[in-house]
Motif scaffolding. Structure first.
Motif, PDB file in Angstrom:
ATOM      1  N   MET A   4       0.862  -1.170   0.000  1.00  0.00           N
ATOM      2  CA  MET A   4       0.000   0.000   0.000  1.00  0.00           C
ATOM      3  C   MET A   4       0.899   1.221   0.000  1.00  0.00           C
ATOM      4  SD  MET A   4      -2.634  -1.174   2.974  1.00  0.00           S
ATOM      5  CE  MET A   4      -1.353  -1.738   4.066  1.00  0.00           C
ATOM      6  N   MET A   5       0.538   2.236  -0.754  1.00  0.00           N
ATOM      7  CA  MET A   5       1.336   3.458  -0.799  1.00  0.00           C
ATOM      8  C   MET A   5       0.867   4.368   0.325  1.00  0.00           C
ATOM      9  SD  MET A   5       3.724   4.490  -2.571  1.00  0.00           S
ATOM     10  CE  MET A   5       4.367   5.540  -3.800  1.00  0.00           C
ATOM     11  N   CYS A   6       1.806   4.834   1.130  1.00  0.00           N
ATOM     12  CA  CYS A   6       1.492   5.726   2.229  1.00  0.00           C
ATOM     13  C   CYS A   6       2.340   6.966   2.081  1.00  0.00           C
ATOM     14  CB  CYS A   6       1.815   5.076   3.581  1.00  0.00           C
ATOM     15  SG  CYS A   6       0.897   3.572   3.850  1.00  0.00           S
ATOM     16  N   SER A   7       1.760   8.120   2.364  1.00  0.00           N
ATOM     17  CA  SER A   7       2.578   9.322   2.300  1.00  0.00           C
ATOM     18  C   SER A   7       2.793   9.859   3.703  1.00  0.00           C
ATOM     19  CB  SER A   7       1.930  10.380   1.422  1.00  0.00           C
ATOM     20  OG  SER A   7       0.696  10.761   1.967  1.00  0.00           O
ATOM     21  N   ASP A   8       3.982  10.318   3.934  1.00  0.00           N
ATOM     22  CA  ASP A   8       4.357  10.902   5.221  1.00  0.00           C
ATOM     23  C   ASP A   8       5.089  12.188   4.900  1.00  0.00           C
ATOM     24  OD1 ASP A   8       4.900  11.271   7.918  1.00  0.00           O
ATOM     25  OD2 ASP A   8       6.775  10.151   7.783  1.00  0.00           O
ATOM     26  N   LYS A   9       4.347  13.276   4.925  1.00  0.00           N
ATOM     27  CA  LYS A   9       4.858  14.583   4.505  1.00  0.00           C
ATOM     28  C   LYS A   9       5.302  14.460   3.049  1.00  0.00           C
ATOM     29  CE  LYS A   9       5.918  16.201   9.062  1.00  0.00           C
ATOM     30  NZ  LYS A   9       6.870  16.707   9.980  1.00  0.00           N
TER      31      LYS A   9
ATOM     32  N   TYR B  79       6.596   2.477   1.159  1.00  0.00           N
ATOM     33  CA  TYR B  79       5.717   1.345   0.920  1.00  0.00           C
ATOM     34  C   TYR B  79       5.488   0.606   2.224  1.00  0.00           C
ATOM     35  CZ  TYR B  79       6.063   1.806  -4.109  1.00  0.00           C
ATOM     36  OH  TYR B  79       5.979   2.258  -5.384  1.00  0.00           O
ATOM     37  N   ARG B  80       4.240   0.260   2.467  1.00  0.00           N
ATOM     38  CA  ARG B  80       3.919  -0.588   3.608  1.00  0.00           C
ATOM     39  C   ARG B  80       3.525  -1.943   3.061  1.00  0.00           C
ATOM     40  NH1 ARG B  80      -0.599   2.079   6.826  1.00  0.00           N
ATOM     41  NH2 ARG B  80      -1.104  -0.106   7.037  1.00  0.00           N
ATOM     42  N   THR B  81       4.051  -2.965   3.684  1.00  0.00           N
ATOM     43  CA  THR B  81       3.709  -4.320   3.291  1.00  0.00           C
ATOM     44  C   THR B  81       3.048  -5.018   4.475  1.00  0.00           C
ATOM     45  OG1 THR B  81       5.823  -5.219   4.021  1.00  0.00           O
ATOM     46  CG2 THR B  81       5.703  -4.441   1.737  1.00  0.00           C
ATOM     47  N   LYS B  82       2.448  -6.150   4.195  1.00  0.00           N
ATOM     48  CA  LYS B  82       1.863  -6.933   5.284  1.00  0.00           C
ATOM     49  C   LYS B  82       2.938  -7.314   6.290  1.00  0.00           C
ATOM     50  CE  LYS B  82      -1.976  -8.880   2.695  1.00  0.00           C
ATOM     51  NZ  LYS B  82      -2.591 -10.095   2.177  1.00  0.00           N
ATOM     52  N   CYS B  83       4.121  -7.639   5.785  1.00  0.00           N
ATOM     53  CA  CYS B  83       5.216  -8.008   6.669  1.00  0.00           C
ATOM     54  C   CYS B  83       5.580  -6.842   7.586  1.00  0.00           C
ATOM     55  CB  CYS B  83       6.426  -8.446   5.850  1.00  0.00           C
ATOM     56  SG  CYS B  83       7.842  -8.930   6.866  1.00  0.00           S
TER      57      CYS B  83
ATOM     58  N   MET C 179       5.432  -4.189  12.957  1.00  0.00           N
ATOM     59  CA  MET C 179       4.989  -3.097  13.822  1.00  0.00           C
ATOM     60  C   MET C 179       3.984  -3.598  14.864  1.00  0.00           C
ATOM     61  SD  MET C 179       6.874  -0.683  12.941  1.00  0.00           S
ATOM     62  CE  MET C 179       6.189   0.518  14.064  1.00  0.00           C
ATOM     63  N   SER C 180       3.145  -4.526  14.469  1.00  0.00           N
ATOM     64  CA  SER C 180       2.191  -5.118  15.402  1.00  0.00           C
ATOM     65  C   SER C 180       2.923  -5.872  16.508  1.00  0.00           C
ATOM     66  CB  SER C 180       1.251  -6.061  14.632  1.00  0.00           C
ATOM     67  OG  SER C 180       0.404  -6.750  15.503  1.00  0.00           O
ATOM     68  N   TYR C 181       3.953  -6.622  16.139  1.00  0.00           N
ATOM     69  CA  TYR C 181       4.751  -7.360  17.118  1.00  0.00           C
ATOM     70  C   TYR C 181       5.428  -6.393  18.091  1.00  0.00           C
ATOM     71  CZ  TYR C 181       8.015 -10.617  19.209  1.00  0.00           C
ATOM     72  OH  TYR C 181       8.713 -11.369  20.118  1.00  0.00           O
ATOM     73  N   ILE C 182       6.019  -5.344  17.554  1.00  0.00           N
ATOM     74  CA  ILE C 182       6.699  -4.352  18.395  1.00  0.00           C
ATOM     75  C   ILE C 182       5.708  -3.722  19.367  1.00  0.00           C
ATOM     76  CG2 ILE C 182       7.859  -2.105  18.378  1.00  0.00           C
ATOM     77  CD1 ILE C 182       9.136  -3.059  15.662  1.00  0.00           C
ATOM     78  N   GLU C 183       4.547  -3.374  18.879  1.00  0.00           N
ATOM     79  CA  GLU C 183       3.506  -2.768  19.722  1.00  0.00           C
ATOM     80  C   GLU C 183       3.122  -3.698  20.871  1.00  0.00           C
ATOM     81  OE1 GLU C 183       0.810   0.012  21.081  1.00  0.00           O
ATOM     82  OE2 GLU C 183       2.197   0.315  19.416  1.00  0.00           O
ATOM     83  N   ALA C 184       3.033  -4.989  20.590  1.00  0.00           N
ATOM     84  CA  ALA C 184       2.641  -5.967  21.609  1.00  0.00           C
ATOM     85  C   ALA C 184       3.776  -6.325  22.566  1.00  0.00           C
ATOM     86  CB  ALA C 184       2.122  -7.239  20.930  1.00  0.00           C
ATOM     87  N   HIS C 185       5.004  -5.967  22.217  1.00  0.00           N
ATOM     88  CA  HIS C 185       6.173  -6.336  23.027  1.00  0.00           C
ATOM     89  C   HIS C 185       7.025  -5.114  23.377  1.00  0.00           C
ATOM     90  CE1 HIS C 185       4.958 -10.062  21.034  1.00  0.00           C
ATOM     91  NE2 HIS C 185       5.372 -10.645  22.135  1.00  0.00           N
ATOM     92  N   LYS C 186       6.379  -4.010  23.688  1.00  0.00           N
ATOM     93  CA  LYS C 186       7.085  -2.757  23.973  1.00  0.00           C
ATOM     94  C   LYS C 186       8.030  -2.853  25.163  1.00  0.00           C
ATOM     95  CE  LYS C 186       4.040   0.719  22.062  1.00  0.00           C
ATOM     96  NZ  LYS C 186       3.230   1.901  22.347  1.00  0.00           N
TER      97      LYS C 186
ATOM     98  N   ARG D 185      16.099  -6.002   7.405  1.00  0.00           N
ATOM     99  CA  ARG D 185      16.080  -4.703   6.729  1.00  0.00           C
ATOM    100  C   ARG D 185      15.091  -3.755   7.405  1.00  0.00           C
ATOM    101  NH1 ARG D 185      16.039  -6.443   1.896  1.00  0.00           N
ATOM    102  NH2 ARG D 185      13.796  -6.699   1.715  1.00  0.00           N
ATOM    103  N   ASN D 186      13.922  -4.251   7.737  1.00  0.00           N
ATOM    104  CA  ASN D 186      12.923  -3.431   8.428  1.00  0.00           C
ATOM    105  C   ASN D 186      13.393  -3.039   9.826  1.00  0.00           C
ATOM    106  OD1 ASN D 186      10.124  -3.024   7.023  1.00  0.00           O
ATOM    107  ND2 ASN D 186      10.828  -5.053   6.397  1.00  0.00           N
ATOM    108  N   LEU D 187      14.012  -3.969  10.542  1.00  0.00           N
ATOM    109  CA  LEU D 187      14.522  -3.664  11.885  1.00  0.00           C
ATOM    110  C   LEU D 187      15.631  -2.621  11.829  1.00  0.00           C
ATOM    111  CD1 LEU D 187      14.550  -7.236  13.474  1.00  0.00           C
ATOM    112  CD2 LEU D 187      12.941  -5.371  13.936  1.00  0.00           C
ATOM    113  N   GLU D 188      16.487  -2.703  10.815  1.00  0.00           N
ATOM    114  CA  GLU D 188      17.557  -1.706  10.667  1.00  0.00           C
ATOM    115  C   GLU D 188      16.982  -0.319  10.390  1.00  0.00           C
ATOM    116  OE1 GLU D 188      20.781  -1.879  11.417  1.00  0.00           O
ATOM    117  OE2 GLU D 188      20.349  -3.912  12.084  1.00  0.00           O
TER     118      GLU D 188
END
Length: 147
Positions: free
Chosen positions: A5-10, A15-19, A24-31, A58-61
């Motif tokens: 999905m294309m997301c704009s931030d300013k 790109y946001r993917t399901k992965c 981000m969902s995992y991080i939110e649940a394990h703050k 790559r996402n974690l970096e």
């Protein structure tokens, strides 16, 4: 079905993917816990999303670079752990404690710690790298015997 999905931030686009959404969902649940890329890989696999570990790294970096996560390495084996940096992304001014049983991470920013930091710097010439700091022990919830 397109999983991007294309997301704009300013002015920048990302790109946001399901992965990425699952990460981000995992991080939110394990703050309040430290976690590894392997932990996230297991979580993504449980959700029936196919990805490789390189994508997760790559996402974690990227999240580490932008200050969302803190990355620490075990000096003995270079194994990396990540933790959420907090709402204000400011984990560079206090120590962290981690329960060796449940993995919970506590941000140690009590007032008395300023005296400890000052002593270490002035008397011992030692400047702490707070973002990589971890005191390991057992939290009150996991402790079987009273102190």
């Amino acid at each position: 079905m397109n999983d991007k999905m294309m997301c704009s931030d300013k002015e920048k686009k990302e790109y946001r993917t399901k992965c990425k959404d699952l990460i981000m969902s995992y991080i939110e649940a394990h703050k309040d816990e430290r976690f590894s890329a392997s932990d996230i890989s297991d979580y993504v696999t449980e959700k029936d999303i196919k990805t490789n570990i390189t994508t997760i790294y790559r996402n974690l970096e990227k999240l580490t670079t932008d200050g969302t996560l803190i990355k620490t390495k075990n000096p003995a084996n270079d194994f990396c752990f990540y933790q959420y940096a907090g709402e204000d992304n400011r984990c560079d001014g206090h120590l962290h404690m981690q329960c060796r049983i449940c993995g919970k991470v506590v941000h140690l920013n009590d007032r008395y710690m300023a005296d400890v930091y000052s002593h270490l710097k002035k008397e011992m010439g030692f400047k702490i790298d707070f973002r990589a700091s971890v005191l390991v022990g057992i939290c009150k919830d996991c402790r079987i015997l009273p102190v």
